[in-house]
Enzyme design. Structure first.
Site, mmCIF file in Angstrom:
data_model
loop_
_atom_site.group_PDB
_atom_site.id
_atom_site.type_symbol
_atom_site.label_atom_id
_atom_site.label_comp_id
_atom_site.label_asym_id
_atom_site.label_seq_id
_atom_site.Cartn_x
_atom_site.Cartn_y
_atom_site.Cartn_z
ATOM 1 N N GLY A 152 69.921 28.101 -3.475
ATOM 2 C CA GLY A 152 69.761 29.552 -3.540
ATOM 3 C C GLY A 152 71.115 30.203 -3.410
ATOM 4 N N VAL A 184 72.104 -10.542 -17.615
ATOM 5 C CA VAL A 184 72.400 -10.551 -16.182
ATOM 6 C C VAL A 184 72.527 -11.973 -15.657
ATOM 7 C CG1 VAL A 184 71.505 -9.941 -13.889
ATOM 8 C CG2 VAL A 184 71.337 -8.306 -15.779
ATOM 9 N N GLU A 195 77.483 -3.361 -19.409
ATOM 10 C CA GLU A 195 77.844 -4.184 -20.554
ATOM 11 C C GLU A 195 79.252 -3.812 -21.010
ATOM 12 O OE1 GLU A 195 75.021 -4.576 -23.674
ATOM 13 O OE2 GLU A 195 73.315 -4.398 -22.328
ATOM 14 N N ASN A 214 70.888 4.651 -12.136
ATOM 15 C CA ASN A 214 70.752 4.764 -13.587
ATOM 16 C C ASN A 214 70.262 6.147 -14.012
ATOM 17 O OD1 ASN A 214 71.756 2.249 -14.060
ATOM 18 N ND2 ASN A 214 69.798 1.270 -14.466
ATOM 19 N N LYS A 239 71.932 29.160 3.528
ATOM 20 C CA LYS A 239 72.525 27.952 4.099
ATOM 21 C C LYS A 239 73.196 28.310 5.413
ATOM 22 C CE LYS A 239 77.066 28.165 1.804
ATOM 23 N NZ LYS A 239 78.033 27.426 0.964
ATOM 24 N N CYS A 265 75.332 32.727 -6.055
ATOM 25 C CA CYS A 265 76.066 32.171 -7.193
ATOM 26 C C CYS A 265 75.228 31.273 -8.096
ATOM 27 C CB CYS A 265 77.277 31.390 -6.694
ATOM 28 S SG CYS A 265 78.513 32.400 -5.869
#
Length: 438
Positions: free
Chosen positions: A265, A11, A161, A214, A324, A268
């Protein structure tokens, strides 16, 4: 600008070369004699595409020099970038000893300097580590107090990298974590040439976002490989599937589903995940990450129940029940499971959801509700005001305009639990307000 970099590893070397290439005068501190000898000849100790000519050019122009002298580096710069490594210990915890040592050295060198100095930590640090480890060591060694003539900020890097030079010049963003507005101004100026938005945030958020990135990258690789394993076992070209998958920029490759909140939930996701895992087991395939998703989701529901119960009130109002907003689908709604669990623990519930009309429910939707909450008609309230009247803990379960004015209705002693960040405060925390993960 005069910049010092501490730690000329991967770095630090890329950072120093790119900054020098854009006209900054950079002095790098490196203790390894072999690496130092290479730098003093304009050579790079690491291989990275396009790095060698940048470093040679910077050395030839005199804009980059390397030294072992910390005092010289501090005296010759106004901004210091800490780029030393934080390798893993056997326990998995990061080894911050090198960063802490550099912090002490920088602090000691600052004792003999009167000017304002900014220290930007590019090393990857767990949230809270800069405030608890780095700042105290610099303060103690320098005799300065952070925020005055000493400014310590977080500046995580996002370089891959093999693509580091490109990523340095064109990152997704430049993140600057600061304690108070303006402390990161020198860092912002140093990166003014970078073709990316600059984001100012708190130090802890800046530390955390590196780990979020990450962890998500690792998650994506693992998901793709696990699903590829599933595909091959069923005679399917996994590359063809994932190429199709990536064409969905609305949900798959997007910001969708990336806001912390209530567990998933509906009709599906739960059933299709179960079907996938079940088929994998039939084929004797081990898909540990995908198998863990449902278990993790159940943990989210339990944490939500605990958050509500911890408020200490037995009268609870739920504002929302379907899985939802914008639907009356109750199948496998985490809110129905939360309501069922609370009732089982002896809580008294009042529920409001304007999208649910019992007379309109049919089929599997109706059967699921009747199985989980057989006395639902006695729990439903006619209005938000009715829920407020009957409850001491009010839970915002989904985003709806009718819940936006909840604060104006609550009485003294009542508390709000927000599961969807609808009332998430941007500044001063709201009294008696509790967010799920915020």
């Amino acid at each position: 600008m005069r910049i010092s970099t501490f730690g000329l590893g991967y770095v630090g070397t890329v950072t120093a070369a790119c900054l020098a290439d854009k006209g900054h005068r950079v002095i790098g501190v490196e203790v390894n004699p072999e690496k130092l000898a290479l730098f003093r000849r304009g050579k790079s100790p690491i291989f990275e595409p396009h790095l060698a000519p940048l470093l040679e050019k910077a050395h030839r122009s005199g804009r980059f020099v390397a030294t072992t002298d910390v005092a010289e580096a501090i005296a010759s710069s106004d901004l210091s970038l800490v780029c030393v490594g934080t390798p893993s210990k056997k326990s998995g915890q990061p080894d911050t000893s090198h960063v802490e040592h550099v912090a002490c050295e920088i602090g000691a060198a600052l004792r003999d300097k009167r000017d304002v100095h900014t220290v930007a930590v590019r090393s990857t640090m767990l949230p809270g580590a800069i405030d608890s480890l780095i700042v105290p060591r610099i303060e103690e060694a320098s005799g300065r107090t952070a925020g005055r003539t000493l400014r310590v900020v977080a500046n995580p890097e996002f370089m891959r990298e093999g693509f580091a030079i490109c990523d340095f010049y064109q990152p997704p963003f430049v993140v600057i974590g600061e304690r108070s507005p303006g402390e990161g101004d020198m860092v912002a100026e140093a990166y003014s040439f970078v073709n990316a938005p600059q984001v100012r945030t708190s130090i802890r958020a800046a530390e955390a976002v590196k780990f979020a990135c990450n962890a998500f990258h690792a998650l994506k690789v693992t998901f793709t490989n696990e699903f590829g394993y599933f595909c091959k076992a069923h005679g399917i070209d996994s590359h063809e599937v994932m190429e199709l998958f990536c064409q969905d920029a609305k949900l798959n490759i997007s910001t969708a589903y990336l806001s912390p909140g209530l567990a998933f939930g509906g009709s599906c996701l739960p059933k299709d995940l179960r079907a996938l895992v079940s088929r994998a087991r039939e084929a004797h395939l081990d898909l540990p990450m995908l198998e863990a998703v449902a278990r993790s989701n159940s943990e989210q529901i339990q944490r939500t129940v605990d958050l509500i119960a911890e408020r200490g009130h037995r009268e609870v109002g739920l504002l929302g029940l379907s899985f939802k907003a914008g639907t009356d689908d109750l199948r496998e709604s985490p809110l129905v499971i939360i309501a069922e669990t609370l009732i089982g623990r002896g809580f008294k519930l009042a529920i409001h959801d304007s999208e649910i009309q019992l007379t309109r429910l049919t089929g599997a939707n109706k059967r699921f509700l009747e199985n989980k909450l057989p006395h639902i008609s006695s729990l439903l309230a006619s209005s938000v005001a009715d829920v407020v009247r009957r409850s001491k803990t009010l839970v915002i379960c989904k985003r709806a305009t009718e819940y936006a004015g909840l604060q104006e209705l609550i009485r003294a002693g009542q508390e709000i639990v927000d599961l969807v960040a609808m009332l998430r405060p941007n500044g001063r925390p709201l009294e008696h307000y509790h967010g799920l993960y915020w």
